[in-house]
Design an enzyme around this catalytic site. Sequence first.
Site, short mmCIF file in Angstrom:
data_model
loop_
_atom_site.label_atom_id
_atom_site.label_comp_id
_atom_site.label_asym_id
_atom_site.label_seq_id
_atom_site.Cartn_x
_atom_site.Cartn_y
_atom_site.Cartn_z
N HIS A 20 5.50 6.00 -1.09
CA HIS A 20 6.30 4.81 -1.40
C HIS A 20 5.52 3.56 -0.98
CE1 HIS A 20 7.15 5.57 2.84
NE2 HIS A 20 7.39 4.27 2.93
N HIS A 53 0.84 -1.20 0.00
CA HIS A 53 0.00 0.00 0.00
C HIS A 53 0.88 1.25 0.00
CE1 HIS A 53 1.14 -0.43 4.22
NE2 HIS A 53 1.03 0.90 4.25
#
Length: 188
Positions: A130, A44
């Site tokens: 990220h 995620h």
Amino acid sequence: MTHQTHFFYAVPLPKEIKLIMKDHCEKLKLSLPFNRWVHHEDLHITLAFLGFASLEQLEKSKEYVRNELRGIHSFSLKINQLGIFGRKESPRIFWGDTIKSDELQSARKKVFTACEDAGFQLETRPFRPHITLARKWSGEEPFQNEMLDVWHELQQNPLAFLASEVVLFQTHLQKTPKYEVKEIFPLI
């Protein structure tokens, strides 16, 4: 011993992208010795880490996030490179990066503001989107930046996907995968 659970809002990766990432991470493990690799179901992009939350505060954040995201459209993201956080010779985080996205920045700002308005004290470091892939370098030799070139085609052919929802996750440290979906906020 009881473990206090944590919550966070994130953009999840679609299932097909998680499976592609899983295949690549299996190959990356052979040349990049990190202690803990993230389960592919847990991949995620974190928008706001809440930590521990009372039920009342959590409900308030859900209401505020729902209101902030109303009218927001799905948007495209592309995973295009690998990177690290921490000391160059012994990184603590290995991650996949996305091409800069104004839509992602906007969604993050809306979620972040909603959580602050709900009373959460959030991290103040600049947002660096990220996808954490692994943690804690365990190689006998120091990490070298050239090792990030191991997934050669990623920069030429970024992994594109549609960010179509924001999710509230709960962390379960003793389970694999660790993250449980508590609420889904679909985007248009």
